[in-house]
Design a protein around this motif. Structure first.
Motif, PDB file in Angstrom:
ATOM      1  N   CYS A 127       0.848  -1.167  -0.112  1.00  0.00           N
ATOM      2  CA  CYS A 127      -0.111   0.219  -0.056  1.00  0.00           C
ATOM      3  C   CYS A 127       0.943   1.305   0.090  1.00  0.00           C
ATOM      4  O   CYS A 127       2.113   1.000   0.247  1.00  0.00           O
ATOM      5  CB  CYS A 127      -1.088   0.067   1.243  1.00  0.00           C
ATOM      6  N   GLN A 128       0.259   2.287  -0.522  1.00  0.00           N
ATOM      7  CA  GLN A 128       1.018   3.518  -0.561  1.00  0.00           C
ATOM      8  C   GLN A 128       0.762   4.559   0.656  1.00  0.00           C
ATOM      9  O   GLN A 128      -0.442   5.096   0.677  1.00  0.00           O
ATOM     10  CB  GLN A 128       0.765   4.230  -1.817  1.00  0.00           C
ATOM     11  N   GLY A 129       1.595   5.139   1.564  1.00  0.00           N
ATOM     12  CA  GLY A 129       1.489   5.828   2.589  1.00  0.00           C
ATOM     13  C   GLY A 129       2.098   7.264   2.318  1.00  0.00           C
ATOM     14  O   GLY A 129       3.339   7.621   2.779  1.00  0.00           O
ATOM     15  N   TYR A 130       1.461   8.107   1.583  1.00  0.00           N
ATOM     16  CA  TYR A 130       1.928   9.473   1.227  1.00  0.00           C
ATOM     17  C   TYR A 130       0.935  10.449   2.005  1.00  0.00           C
ATOM     18  O   TYR A 130       1.451  11.176   2.615  1.00  0.00           O
ATOM     19  CB  TYR A 130       1.624   9.406  -0.413  1.00  0.00           C
ATOM     20  N   SER A 131      -0.238  10.387   1.636  1.00  0.00           N
ATOM     21  CA  SER A 131      -1.289  11.251   2.224  1.00  0.00           C
ATOM     22  C   SER A 131      -1.323  11.352   3.630  1.00  0.00           C
ATOM     23  O   SER A 131      -1.339  10.528   4.476  1.00  0.00           O
ATOM     24  CB  SER A 131      -2.734  11.162   1.687  1.00  0.00           C
ATOM     25  N   GLU A 132      -1.530  12.593   4.304  1.00  0.00           N
ATOM     26  CA  GLU A 132      -1.631  12.802   5.814  1.00  0.00           C
ATOM     27  C   GLU A 132      -2.780  13.726   5.995  1.00  0.00           C
ATOM     28  O   GLU A 132      -3.197  14.346   5.153  1.00  0.00           O
ATOM     29  CB  GLU A 132      -0.477  13.588   6.143  1.00  0.00           C
ATOM     30  N   GLY A 136      -2.167  16.825   1.565  1.00  0.00           N
ATOM     31  CA  GLY A 136      -2.868  16.074   0.424  1.00  0.00           C
ATOM     32  C   GLY A 136      -1.957  16.285  -0.905  1.00  0.00           C
ATOM     33  O   GLY A 136      -0.968  16.017  -1.296  1.00  0.00           O
ATOM     34  N   SER A 137      -2.590  17.292  -1.553  1.00  0.00           N
ATOM     35  CA  SER A 137      -2.047  17.686  -3.008  1.00  0.00           C
ATOM     36  C   SER A 137      -0.765  18.439  -2.646  1.00  0.00           C
ATOM     37  O   SER A 137       0.399  18.241  -3.400  1.00  0.00           O
ATOM     38  CB  SER A 137      -3.018  18.874  -3.636  1.00  0.00           C
ATOM     39  N   ASP A 138      -0.538  19.067  -1.580  1.00  0.00           N
ATOM     40  CA  ASP A 138       0.667  19.839  -1.327  1.00  0.00           C
ATOM     41  C   ASP A 138       1.469  18.758  -0.162  1.00  0.00           C
ATOM     42  O   ASP A 138       1.812  18.938   0.881  1.00  0.00           O
ATOM     43  CB  ASP A 138       0.489  21.013  -0.379  1.00  0.00           C
ATOM     44  N   ILE A 160      -3.256   8.630   5.908  1.00  0.00           N
ATOM     45  CA  ILE A 160      -4.714   8.623   5.605  1.00  0.00           C
ATOM     46  C   ILE A 160      -4.942   8.175   4.074  1.00  0.00           C
ATOM     47  O   ILE A 160      -3.981   8.457   3.395  1.00  0.00           O
ATOM     48  CB  ILE A 160      -5.539   9.817   5.891  1.00  0.00           C
ATOM     49  N   TRP A 161      -6.150   7.797   3.946  1.00  0.00           N
ATOM     50  CA  TRP A 161      -6.558   7.600   2.319  1.00  0.00           C
ATOM     51  C   TRP A 161      -5.517   6.407   1.920  1.00  0.00           C
ATOM     52  O   TRP A 161      -5.282   6.200   0.587  1.00  0.00           O
ATOM     53  CB  TRP A 161      -6.423   8.786   1.443  1.00  0.00           C
ATOM     54  N   THR A 162      -5.134   5.504   2.551  1.00  0.00           N
ATOM     55  CA  THR A 162      -4.511   4.375   2.394  1.00  0.00           C
ATOM     56  C   THR A 162      -4.759   3.597   1.851  1.00  0.00           C
ATOM     57  O   THR A 162      -5.338   2.268   2.486  1.00  0.00           O
ATOM     58  CB  THR A 162      -3.391   3.984   3.529  1.00  0.00           C
ATOM     59  N   SER A 163      -5.273   3.337   0.433  1.00  0.00           N
ATOM     60  CA  SER A 163      -6.232   2.344  -0.252  1.00  0.00           C
ATOM     61  C   SER A 163      -5.494   0.722   0.005  1.00  0.00           C
ATOM     62  O   SER A 163      -4.479   0.639  -0.192  1.00  0.00           O
ATOM     63  CB  SER A 163      -6.155   2.565  -1.750  1.00  0.00           C
ATOM     64  N   GLY A 164      -6.490   0.061   0.544  1.00  0.00           N
ATOM     65  CA  GLY A 164      -6.020  -1.225   0.762  1.00  0.00           C
ATOM     66  C   GLY A 164      -5.129  -1.317   1.909  1.00  0.00           C
ATOM     67  O   GLY A 164      -4.583  -2.540   2.184  1.00  0.00           O
TER      68      GLY A 164
HETATM   69  C1  LIG Z   1      -9.922   6.813  -4.409  1.00  0.00           C
HETATM   70  C2  LIG Z   1      -8.670   7.401  -3.703  1.00  0.00           C
HETATM   71  C3  LIG Z   1      -7.499   6.562  -3.536  1.00  0.00           C
HETATM   72  C4  LIG Z   1      -6.521   7.105  -2.546  1.00  0.00           C
HETATM   73  N1  LIG Z   1      -5.662   6.605  -2.364  1.00  0.00           N
HETATM   74  C5  LIG Z   1      -4.538   6.816  -1.569  1.00  0.00           C
HETATM   75  C6  LIG Z   1      -3.286   5.934  -1.197  1.00  0.00           C
HETATM   76  O1  LIG Z   1      -3.423   4.635  -1.561  1.00  0.00           O
HETATM   77  N2  LIG Z   1      -2.333   6.623  -0.455  1.00  0.00           N
HETATM   78  C7  LIG Z   1      -2.268   7.930  -0.428  1.00  0.00           C
HETATM   79  O2  LIG Z   1      -1.267   8.385   0.192  1.00  0.00           O
HETATM   80  N3  LIG Z   1      -3.148   8.882  -0.736  1.00  0.00           N
HETATM   81  C8  LIG Z   1      -4.182   8.234  -1.415  1.00  0.00           C
HETATM   82  N4  LIG Z   1      -5.277   9.119  -1.902  1.00  0.00           N
HETATM   83  C9  LIG Z   1      -5.226  10.620  -1.603  1.00  0.00           C
HETATM   84  C10 LIG Z   1      -5.096  11.587  -2.765  1.00  0.00           C
HETATM   85  O3  LIG Z   1      -3.868  11.307  -3.132  1.00  0.00           O
HETATM   86  C11 LIG Z   1      -5.260  13.023  -1.878  1.00  0.00           C
HETATM   87  O4  LIG Z   1      -6.596  13.105  -1.772  1.00  0.00           O
HETATM   88  C12 LIG Z   1      -4.821  13.780  -2.972  1.00  0.00           C
HETATM   89  O5  LIG Z   1      -3.511  13.879  -2.855  1.00  0.00           O
HETATM   90  C13 LIG Z   1      -5.541  15.314  -2.588  1.00  0.00           C
HETATM   91  O6  LIG Z   1      -5.545  15.609  -1.413  1.00  0.00           O
HETATM   92  P1  LIG Z   1      -6.663  15.966  -0.214  1.00  0.00           P
HETATM   93  O7  LIG Z   1      -7.978  15.179  -0.441  1.00  0.00           O
HETATM   94  O8  LIG Z   1      -6.078  16.268   0.942  1.00  0.00           O
HETATM   95  O9  LIG Z   1      -7.039  17.335  -1.022  1.00  0.00           O
HETATM   96  P2  LIG Z   1      -6.686  18.646  -0.954  1.00  0.00           P
HETATM   97  O10 LIG Z   1      -5.017  18.809  -1.153  1.00  0.00           O
HETATM   98  O11 LIG Z   1      -6.932  19.356   0.404  1.00  0.00           O
HETATM   99  O12 LIG Z   1      -7.172  19.593  -1.983  1.00  0.00           O
HETATM  100  C14 LIG Z   1      -8.664  20.070  -1.982  1.00  0.00           C
HETATM  101  C15 LIG Z   1      -8.957  20.878  -3.104  1.00  0.00           C
HETATM  102  O13 LIG Z   1      -8.115  22.036  -3.293  1.00  0.00           O
HETATM  103  C16 LIG Z   1      -7.371  21.996  -4.677  1.00  0.00           C
HETATM  104  N5  LIG Z   1      -6.101  22.368  -4.688  1.00  0.00           N
HETATM  105  C17 LIG Z   1      -5.280  21.826  -3.856  1.00  0.00           C
HETATM  106  N6  LIG Z   1      -4.160  22.700  -3.799  1.00  0.00           N
HETATM  107  C18 LIG Z   1      -4.388  23.594  -4.835  1.00  0.00           C
HETATM  108  C19 LIG Z   1      -3.526  24.475  -5.384  1.00  0.00           C
HETATM  109  N7  LIG Z   1      -2.123  24.909  -5.094  1.00  0.00           N
HETATM  110  N8  LIG Z   1      -4.042  25.361  -6.223  1.00  0.00           N
HETATM  111  C20 LIG Z   1      -5.559  25.294  -6.484  1.00  0.00           C
HETATM  112  N9  LIG Z   1      -6.304  24.258  -6.086  1.00  0.00           N
HETATM  113  C21 LIG Z   1      -5.861  23.498  -5.231  1.00  0.00           C
HETATM  114  C22 LIG Z   1      -7.445  20.549  -4.957  1.00  0.00           C
HETATM  115  O14 LIG Z   1      -7.614  20.322  -6.562  1.00  0.00           O
HETATM  116  C23 LIG Z   1      -8.768  19.870  -4.495  1.00  0.00           C
HETATM  117  O15 LIG Z   1      -9.960  20.255  -5.259  1.00  0.00           O
HETATM  118  C24 LIG Z   1      -6.327   8.844  -2.475  1.00  0.00           C
HETATM  119  C25 LIG Z   1      -7.630   9.495  -2.972  1.00  0.00           C
HETATM  120  C26 LIG Z   1      -8.567   8.982  -3.477  1.00  0.00           C
HETATM  121  C27 LIG Z   1      -9.746   9.936  -3.965  1.00  0.00           C
END
Ligand SMILES: Cc1cc2nc3c(=O)[nH]c(=O)nc-3n(C[C@H](O)[C@H](O)[C@H](O)COP(=O)(O)OP(=O)(O)OC[C@H]3O[C@@H](n4cnc5c(N)ncnc54)[C@H](O)[C@@H]3O)c2cc1C
Length: 203
Positions: A127-132, A136-138, A160-164
Protein backbone atom coordinates in the motif's frame (compact mmCIF):
# COMPACT_ATOMS: atom_id res chain seq x y z
CA UNK A 1 5.73 1.03 -38.14
CA UNK A 2 3.28 -1.84 -37.65
CA UNK A 3 0.78 -0.92 -34.94
CA UNK A 4 -1.48 -3.96 -35.19
CA UNK A 5 -0.98 -7.02 -33.01
CA UNK A 6 0.77 -9.90 -34.74
CA UNK A 7 -0.19 -13.56 -34.86
CA UNK A 8 1.78 -14.48 -31.73
CA UNK A 9 0.08 -11.72 -29.70
CA UNK A 10 -3.35 -12.84 -30.90
CA UNK A 11 -2.50 -16.42 -29.93
CA UNK A 12 -1.47 -15.15 -26.48
CA UNK A 13 -4.69 -13.14 -26.27
CA UNK A 14 -6.77 -16.26 -26.91
CA UNK A 15 -4.82 -18.11 -24.21
CA UNK A 16 -5.22 -15.28 -21.67
CA UNK A 17 -8.91 -14.89 -22.49
CA UNK A 18 -9.61 -18.61 -22.06
CA UNK A 19 -7.72 -18.61 -18.75
CA UNK A 20 -9.64 -15.61 -17.43
CA UNK A 21 -13.02 -17.01 -18.43
CA UNK A 22 -12.21 -20.19 -16.56
CA UNK A 23 -10.46 -18.75 -13.52
CA UNK A 24 -11.92 -15.39 -12.51
CA UNK A 25 -13.72 -16.31 -9.30
CA UNK A 26 -17.30 -15.14 -9.05
CA UNK A 27 -16.77 -14.22 -5.41
CA UNK A 28 -13.99 -11.77 -6.30
CA UNK A 29 -16.33 -9.17 -7.79
CA UNK A 30 -15.10 -6.45 -10.14
CA UNK A 31 -11.75 -4.74 -9.88
CA UNK A 32 -12.99 -1.58 -8.16
CA UNK A 33 -15.80 -3.01 -6.10
CA UNK A 34 -15.69 -2.79 -2.34
CA UNK A 35 -14.75 -6.28 -1.26
CA UNK A 36 -15.40 -8.24 1.88
CA UNK A 37 -13.17 -10.97 3.27
CA UNK A 38 -14.58 -13.68 1.02
CA UNK A 39 -13.95 -11.80 -2.21
CA UNK A 40 -10.49 -10.69 -1.06
CA UNK A 41 -9.60 -14.35 -0.41
CA UNK A 42 -10.91 -15.21 -3.87
CA UNK A 43 -8.72 -12.49 -5.41
CA UNK A 44 -5.74 -13.88 -3.50
CA UNK A 45 -6.38 -17.33 -4.94
CA UNK A 46 -6.70 -15.87 -8.43
CA UNK A 47 -3.34 -14.08 -8.06
CA UNK A 48 -1.75 -17.38 -6.97
CA UNK A 49 -2.83 -18.90 -10.28
CA UNK A 50 -1.37 -15.94 -12.15
CA UNK A 51 1.87 -16.28 -10.18
CA UNK A 52 2.18 -19.95 -11.17
CA UNK A 53 2.24 -18.83 -14.82
CA UNK A 54 4.48 -15.79 -14.37
CA UNK A 55 1.47 -13.61 -15.22
CA UNK A 56 1.58 -11.21 -12.26
CA UNK A 57 4.19 -9.05 -14.02
CA UNK A 58 4.72 -10.59 -17.48
CA UNK A 59 7.02 -7.81 -18.73
CA UNK A 60 9.44 -8.09 -15.81
CA UNK A 61 12.71 -9.99 -16.26
CA UNK A 62 12.55 -13.74 -15.66
CA UNK A 63 14.99 -13.50 -12.75
CA UNK A 64 12.33 -11.53 -10.84
CA UNK A 65 9.45 -13.85 -11.68
CA UNK A 66 8.26 -12.24 -14.93
CA UNK A 67 8.31 -13.67 -18.45
CA UNK A 68 10.43 -11.00 -20.12
CA UNK A 69 7.33 -10.27 -22.23
CA UNK A 70 7.35 -7.54 -24.89
CA UNK A 71 5.40 -4.31 -24.50
CA UNK A 72 2.84 -5.62 -27.02
CA UNK A 73 2.37 -8.80 -25.00
CA UNK A 74 1.98 -6.76 -21.82
CA UNK A 75 -0.68 -4.66 -23.55
CA UNK A 76 -2.54 -7.87 -24.45
CA UNK A 77 -2.54 -8.85 -20.76
CA UNK A 78 -3.68 -5.38 -19.69
CA UNK A 79 -6.50 -5.27 -22.23
CA UNK A 80 -7.82 -8.70 -21.37
CA UNK A 81 -7.49 -8.23 -17.60
CA UNK A 82 -9.32 -4.91 -17.87
CA UNK A 83 -12.04 -6.19 -20.19
CA UNK A 84 -12.79 -9.24 -18.05
CA UNK A 85 -12.49 -7.37 -14.72
CA UNK A 86 -9.67 -9.51 -13.31
CA UNK A 87 -9.63 -8.93 -9.54
CA UNK A 88 -6.57 -7.74 -7.68
CA UNK A 89 -5.43 -7.57 -4.08
CA UNK A 90 -3.06 -4.59 -4.40
CA UNK A 91 -0.32 -6.89 -5.67
CA UNK A 92 -0.62 -5.88 -9.31
CA UNK A 93 -1.71 -2.28 -8.71
CA UNK A 94 0.70 -1.00 -6.08
CA UNK A 95 3.27 -3.80 -6.39
CA UNK A 96 3.67 -4.19 -10.14
CA UNK A 97 2.48 -0.70 -11.01
CA UNK A 98 4.36 1.44 -8.48
CA UNK A 99 6.96 0.04 -6.08
CA UNK A 100 8.27 -2.64 -8.46
CA UNK A 101 9.28 -0.30 -11.31
CA UNK A 102 10.72 2.13 -8.75
CA UNK A 103 12.95 -0.61 -7.35
CA UNK A 104 13.91 -1.88 -10.81
CA UNK A 105 15.23 1.59 -11.69
CA UNK A 106 16.42 2.96 -8.33
CA UNK A 107 16.71 -0.03 -5.96
CA UNK A 108 19.89 -1.77 -4.87
CA UNK A 109 20.55 -5.33 -6.03
CA UNK A 110 19.72 -6.46 -2.50
CA UNK A 111 16.35 -4.68 -2.56
CA UNK A 112 15.51 -6.08 -5.99
CA UNK A 113 16.37 -9.62 -4.91
CA UNK A 114 14.39 -9.24 -1.69
CA UNK A 115 11.22 -7.54 -2.89
CA UNK A 116 10.56 -8.20 -6.58
CA UNK A 117 10.10 -12.00 -6.35
CA UNK A 118 7.62 -11.52 -3.51
CA UNK A 119 5.55 -9.25 -5.73
CA UNK A 120 5.50 -11.71 -8.63
CA UNK A 121 4.64 -14.54 -6.23
CA UNK A 122 1.64 -12.54 -4.98
CA UNK A 123 2.84 -12.75 -1.35
CA UNK A 124 3.56 -9.06 -0.87
CA UNK A 125 0.56 -6.79 -0.93
CA UNK A 126 1.74 -3.20 -0.96
CA UNK A 127 0.00 0.00 0.00
CA UNK A 128 1.00 3.61 -0.50
CA UNK A 129 1.49 5.85 2.55
CA UNK A 130 1.81 9.37 1.19
CA UNK A 131 -1.24 11.46 2.21
CA UNK A 132 -1.65 12.80 5.73
CA UNK A 133 -4.52 14.54 7.51
CA UNK A 134 -2.98 17.95 6.71
CA UNK A 135 -1.09 17.01 3.57
CA UNK A 136 -2.82 16.05 0.32
CA UNK A 137 -2.04 17.79 -2.96
CA UNK A 138 0.69 19.74 -1.17
CA UNK A 139 2.61 16.61 -0.29
CA UNK A 140 5.77 18.58 0.48
CA UNK A 141 4.04 19.71 3.69
CA UNK A 142 4.03 16.18 5.12
CA UNK A 143 4.87 15.94 8.82
CA UNK A 144 5.50 12.25 9.49
CA UNK A 145 8.96 12.12 10.94
CA UNK A 146 11.55 9.35 10.70
CA UNK A 147 14.67 9.40 12.86
CA UNK A 148 17.56 7.03 12.33
CA UNK A 149 18.18 4.69 15.28
CA UNK A 150 21.07 2.36 14.47
CA UNK A 151 19.87 0.04 11.70
CA UNK A 152 16.26 1.17 12.12
CA UNK A 153 14.13 4.24 11.65
CA UNK A 154 11.73 5.36 14.38
CA UNK A 155 8.67 6.73 12.58
CA UNK A 156 6.09 9.03 14.18
CA UNK A 157 3.07 10.34 12.33
CA UNK A 158 -0.20 9.51 10.62
CA UNK A 159 -1.20 8.55 7.10
CA UNK A 160 -4.70 8.63 5.58
CA UNK A 161 -6.52 7.53 2.41
CA UNK A 162 -4.27 4.48 2.36
CA UNK A 163 -6.07 2.36 -0.22
CA UNK A 164 -6.07 -1.30 0.80
CA UNK A 165 -4.04 -0.49 3.92
CA UNK A 166 -6.19 -2.86 5.98
CA UNK A 167 -5.29 -5.76 3.65
CA UNK A 168 -1.66 -4.94 2.87
CA UNK A 169 1.41 -6.47 4.48
CA UNK A 170 3.93 -3.96 3.05
CA UNK A 171 3.95 -0.18 2.75
CA UNK A 172 6.05 2.31 0.82
CA UNK A 173 5.84 5.68 2.46
CA UNK A 174 7.17 9.23 2.41
CA UNK A 175 8.60 10.59 5.65
CA UNK A 176 10.54 13.66 6.72
CA UNK A 177 14.11 12.75 7.61
CA UNK A 178 15.67 16.23 7.50
CA UNK A 179 13.44 18.85 9.18
CA UNK A 180 15.99 21.60 8.50
CA UNK A 181 15.93 21.19 4.73
CA UNK A 182 13.46 23.12 2.50
CA UNK A 183 10.04 21.45 2.66
CA UNK A 184 10.23 19.90 -0.78
CA UNK A 185 13.55 18.32 0.19
CA UNK A 186 14.45 16.41 3.36
CA UNK A 187 11.85 13.75 2.49
CA UNK A 188 12.79 10.07 2.25
CA UNK A 189 11.05 7.10 0.68
CA UNK A 190 10.93 4.21 3.16
CA UNK A 191 9.78 0.63 2.73
CA UNK A 192 8.06 -0.83 5.80
CA UNK A 193 8.00 -4.62 6.01
CA UNK A 194 5.27 -6.71 7.56
CA UNK A 195 3.11 -3.76 8.61
CA UNK A 196 0.59 -5.96 10.40
CA UNK A 197 3.29 -6.94 12.89
CA UNK A 198 5.28 -3.71 13.13
CA UNK A 199 5.39 -2.50 16.76
CA UNK A 200 3.48 0.74 17.31
CA UNK A 201 1.70 0.73 13.95
CA UNK A 202 -2.10 0.78 14.10
CA UNK A 203 -4.47 0.61 11.13
C1 LIG B 1 -9.87 6.88 -4.41
C2 LIG B 1 -8.68 7.49 -3.73
C3 LIG B 1 -7.65 6.68 -3.34
C4 LIG B 1 -6.54 7.22 -2.71
N1 LIG B 1 -5.53 6.38 -2.30
C5 LIG B 1 -4.46 6.89 -1.69
C6 LIG B 1 -3.41 6.02 -1.24
O1 LIG B 1 -3.45 4.81 -1.41
N2 LIG B 1 -2.36 6.56 -0.60
C7 LIG B 1 -2.24 7.91 -0.39
O2 LIG B 1 -1.24 8.34 0.15
N3 LIG B 1 -3.24 8.76 -0.79
C8 LIG B 1 -4.33 8.27 -1.43
N4 LIG B 1 -5.33 9.11 -1.85
C9 LIG B 1 -5.25 10.50 -1.48
C10 LIG B 1 -5.03 11.44 -2.63
O3 LIG B 1 -3.75 11.30 -3.17
C11 LIG B 1 -5.28 12.83 -2.04
O4 LIG B 1 -6.67 12.88 -1.89
C12 LIG B 1 -4.83 13.90 -2.91
O5 LIG B 1 -3.45 14.04 -2.77
C13 LIG B 1 -5.58 15.22 -2.57
O6 LIG B 1 -5.44 15.53 -1.21
P1 LIG B 1 -6.69 16.03 -0.33
O7 LIG B 1 -7.81 15.07 -0.51
O8 LIG B 1 -6.19 16.28 1.05
O9 LIG B 1 -7.18 17.38 -1.00
P2 LIG B 1 -6.51 18.82 -0.91
O10 LIG B 1 -5.07 18.72 -1.24
O11 LIG B 1 -6.88 19.45 0.39
O12 LIG B 1 -7.26 19.56 -2.08
C14 LIG B 1 -8.62 19.99 -1.94
C15 LIG B 1 -9.00 20.78 -3.16
O13 LIG B 1 -8.14 21.92 -3.32
C16 LIG B 1 -7.56 21.92 -4.62
N5 LIG B 1 -6.18 22.42 -4.53
C17 LIG B 1 -5.20 21.90 -3.77
N6 LIG B 1 -4.07 22.62 -3.92
C18 LIG B 1 -4.35 23.60 -4.81
C19 LIG B 1 -3.59 24.66 -5.38
N7 LIG B 1 -2.32 24.87 -5.05
N8 LIG B 1 -4.19 25.46 -6.26
C20 LIG B 1 -5.49 25.27 -6.60
N9 LIG B 1 -6.27 24.28 -6.10
C21 LIG B 1 -5.71 23.46 -5.21
C22 LIG B 1 -7.60 20.47 -5.09
O14 LIG B 1 -7.62 20.37 -6.51
C23 LIG B 1 -8.91 19.98 -4.47
O15 LIG B 1 -10.00 20.33 -5.29
C24 LIG B 1 -6.46 8.61 -2.48
C25 LIG B 1 -7.51 9.43 -2.90
C26 LIG B 1 -8.60 8.88 -3.52
C27 LIG B 1 -9.72 9.80 -3.95
Amino acid sequence: MELRFGESEETLRAEVRAFLKENIPEAAGGEFEDRGDESFEAALGFNEKLADRGWIAPAWPKEYGGLGASIFEQVVFNEEFGYHGAPDTGTRGFGVGMIGPTLIIHGSDEQKAKYLPQITSGEHIWCQGYSEPGSGSDLASLQTRAVRDGDDYIINGQKIWTSGGHRANQMFTLVRTDPDAPKHRGISFLLIDDIKNTPGLTV
